[in-house]
Design a protein around this motif. Structure first.
Motif, short mmCIF file in Angstrom:
data_model
loop_
_atom_site.label_atom_id
_atom_site.label_comp_id
_atom_site.label_asym_id
_atom_site.label_seq_id
_atom_site.Cartn_x
_atom_site.Cartn_y
_atom_site.Cartn_z
N ASP A 243 3.15 0.23 -4.20
CA ASP A 243 3.74 1.35 -4.91
C ASP A 243 3.53 2.62 -4.11
OD1 ASP A 243 4.26 3.52 -6.72
OD2 ASP A 243 4.04 2.12 -8.39
N ALA A 244 4.60 3.15 -3.56
CA ALA A 244 4.50 4.35 -2.73
C ALA A 244 3.95 5.52 -3.53
CB ALA A 244 5.86 4.69 -2.14
N ASN A 245 4.28 5.58 -4.81
CA ASN A 245 3.77 6.67 -5.64
C ASN A 245 2.26 6.60 -5.78
OD1 ASN A 245 6.18 8.25 -6.96
ND2 ASN A 245 6.78 6.10 -6.98
N ASP A 246 1.74 5.37 -5.96
CA ASP A 246 0.28 5.20 -6.07
C ASP A 246 -0.40 5.61 -4.76
OD1 ASP A 246 0.53 4.35 -8.64
OD2 ASP A 246 0.15 2.22 -8.23
N LEU A 247 0.19 5.20 -3.64
CA LEU A 247 -0.37 5.57 -2.34
C LEU A 247 -0.40 7.08 -2.17
CD1 LEU A 247 -1.32 5.17 0.58
CD2 LEU A 247 1.05 4.63 1.20
N LEU A 248 0.70 7.73 -2.48
CA LEU A 248 0.78 9.18 -2.32
C LEU A 248 -0.14 9.91 -3.29
CD1 LEU A 248 4.64 9.43 -1.81
CD2 LEU A 248 2.90 9.93 -0.09
N ASP A 249 -0.28 9.37 -4.51
CA ASP A 249 -1.20 9.98 -5.47
C ASP A 249 -2.63 9.91 -4.95
OD1 ASP A 249 0.81 10.63 -7.21
OD2 ASP A 249 0.50 8.92 -8.56
N ALA A 250 -3.02 8.74 -4.40
CA ALA A 250 -4.36 8.60 -3.85
C ALA A 250 -4.57 9.52 -2.66
CB ALA A 250 -4.59 7.14 -3.44
N HIS A 251 -3.53 9.66 -1.85
CA HIS A 251 -3.59 10.54 -0.68
C HIS A 251 -3.83 11.99 -1.11
CE1 HIS A 251 -2.57 11.86 3.41
NE2 HIS A 251 -1.82 12.79 2.86
N ARG A 252 -3.11 12.43 -2.12
CA ARG A 252 -3.27 13.80 -2.62
C ARG A 252 -4.63 14.00 -3.28
NH1 ARG A 252 2.42 13.33 -3.70
NH2 ARG A 252 1.96 12.27 -5.67
N ARG A 253 -5.02 13.01 -4.07
CA ARG A 253 -6.26 13.11 -4.83
C ARG A 253 -7.49 13.24 -3.92
NH1 ARG A 253 -5.33 9.03 -7.48
NH2 ARG A 253 -6.64 7.50 -6.43
N THR B 13 -6.05 13.73 5.27
CA THR B 13 -5.05 14.02 6.31
C THR B 13 -4.25 12.77 6.61
OG1 THR B 13 -6.45 15.72 7.29
CG2 THR B 13 -4.73 14.79 8.69
N LEU B 14 -4.93 11.62 6.54
CA LEU B 14 -4.27 10.34 6.77
C LEU B 14 -4.88 9.30 5.85
CD1 LEU B 14 -3.26 8.79 10.18
CD2 LEU B 14 -4.38 7.38 8.45
N THR B 15 -4.03 8.59 5.14
CA THR B 15 -4.47 7.48 4.30
C THR B 15 -3.88 6.21 4.85
OG1 THR B 15 -4.57 8.88 2.33
CG2 THR B 15 -4.47 6.51 1.98
N MET B 16 -4.72 5.22 5.05
CA MET B 16 -4.23 3.94 5.57
C MET B 16 -4.46 2.83 4.54
SD MET B 16 -7.15 3.33 8.52
CE MET B 16 -6.21 2.00 9.24
N ALA B 17 -3.41 2.05 4.31
CA ALA B 17 -3.54 0.92 3.41
C ALA B 17 -4.37 -0.16 4.08
CB ALA B 17 -2.16 0.38 3.04
N ILE C 30 -8.88 -5.03 6.61
CA ILE C 30 -8.04 -4.90 7.80
C ILE C 30 -6.94 -3.87 7.57
CG2 ILE C 30 -8.51 -7.26 8.53
CD1 ILE C 30 -5.67 -7.98 7.51
N ASN C 31 -6.41 -3.36 8.65
CA ASN C 31 -5.32 -2.38 8.61
C ASN C 31 -4.04 -3.08 8.15
OD1 ASN C 31 -3.45 -0.39 9.08
ND2 ASN C 31 -3.89 -0.14 11.24
N ALA C 32 -3.45 -2.59 7.05
CA ALA C 32 -2.24 -3.20 6.51
C ALA C 32 -0.96 -2.57 7.06
CB ALA C 32 -2.24 -3.11 4.98
N ALA C 33 -1.09 -1.61 7.99
CA ALA C 33 0.05 -0.99 8.68
C ALA C 33 0.99 -0.25 7.75
CB ALA C 33 0.81 -2.03 9.51
N VAL C 34 0.43 0.37 6.70
CA VAL C 34 1.15 1.27 5.82
C VAL C 34 0.31 2.53 5.70
CG1 VAL C 34 2.07 1.64 3.49
CG2 VAL C 34 2.16 -0.65 4.51
N TYR C 35 0.94 3.71 5.87
CA TYR C 35 0.18 4.95 5.96
C TYR C 35 0.88 6.08 5.21
CZ TYR C 35 -1.29 2.48 10.25
OH TYR C 35 -1.71 1.54 11.17
N ALA C 36 0.06 7.06 4.79
CA ALA C 36 0.57 8.37 4.38
C ALA C 36 -0.08 9.38 5.33
CB ALA C 36 0.19 8.67 2.94
N VAL C 37 0.74 10.22 5.95
CA VAL C 37 0.27 11.13 6.99
C VAL C 37 0.73 12.55 6.71
CG1 VAL C 37 0.22 11.58 9.48
CG2 VAL C 37 0.47 9.22 8.66
#
Length: 277
Positions: A164-174, A178-182, A215-222
């Protein structure tokens, strides 16, 4: 459709048969909900740009990628990259950039401008003689969209994953990262007894222990400002960008993915992806 079906699959069905409502049923066939087209693609679009890295040669797939780029490998009747786009669209992403290099014309012809998938697709075209790596092509985005103010979603173009991109972005903001990696939990069973010793004396024996790693799941918010730290005109990777952030004492956070995740890197991985659809 059965309960729990991913948004990408629901959206794919709607577009394939030109319907706007899909019922959701439980294991007993009892109606438990409805998916509507307006629910999936009619909500307020996210302001975030997504970048799909699709320029690699896919050499580990051997002959399969001799004439076809890896993101165009087919799973359940659609290319991998289409499943990625549909997943992003289902989460509200409307502007998607695709980094291309190897057999770029095929990917561009396949996706077009993205309108049939419910979004705008544009391309970051690498010089075939100068592959830029998984992060280097973000310097092309930096040039194309210097006005970015919202976190950029970045992911590899060979992933079969539901997130869920929204969940990723919410966690990134919270976390004010600077960089969140799944991340994804990877477990490996050692096929032997593992011996622990000190000074030549055995202190413990573990029979075929299971080791667990994130492990790095190769999905990021930057954050857009991090793009300025990428070197122009040379290859760099997303792990390089992570290291740069850490060296600058920037906040880097991990966001766990618990759903099925397949990095389609080998023929075995591709067969596994086909079997999980």
């Amino acid at each position: 459709m059965s309960a729990g079906t991913t948004r990408a699959l629901v959206l794919d069905l709607m577009r394939a048969v030109r319907i706007s409502v899909v019922p959701e049923v439980d294991a007993a066939g009892v109606l438990v909900g409805l998916h509507t087209l307006s629910e999936i693609v009619g909500s307020a679009p996210l302001p975030n740009v997504a970048v799909i890295m699709a320029g690699g040669r896919g050499t580990r797939l051997g002959e399969l990628t001799k004439d076809t780029p890896k993101p165009l490998m087919t799973v359940a009747g659609r290319s991998i990259i289409e499943w990625i786009v549909l997943g992003l669209v289902g989460d509200g992403v409307r502007e998607i950039w695709v980094s291309v290099n190897y057999l770029a014309d095929q990917i561009e012809e396949h996706l077009g401008d993205g309108s049939r998938l419910g979004c705008s697709v544009r391309y970051l075209r690498e010089d075939p003689a100068l592959p830029l790596g998984t992060a280097g092509s973000l310097t092309l985005l930096r040039a194309e969209r210097p006005d970015l103010t919202h976190p950029v979603l970045v992911m590899n173009g060979d992933l079969m994953v539901e997130f869920d991109a929204n969940d990723l972005l919410d966690a990134h903001r919270r976390t004010r990262a600077t960089l969140t990696m799944a991340t994804r939990t990877y477990q490996h069973e050692v096929p032997f007894g593992v011996v622990e010793s000190a000074g030549g004396r055995v202190t413990a024996v573990s029979e075929k222990p299971t080791l667990s790693f994130d492990i790095n799941a190769a999905v990021y918010a930057v954050e857009p400002r991090a793009l300025a730290w990428l070197p122009s005109g040379e290859a760099s990777s997303m792990p390089d960008l992570v290291e740069t952030c850490l060296e600058r004492d920037e906040v880097v956070t991990a966001w766990p993915i618990t759903s099925e995740w397949i990095d389609v890197g080998t023929p075995t991985d591709l067969a596994r992806a086909k079997g999980h659809t």
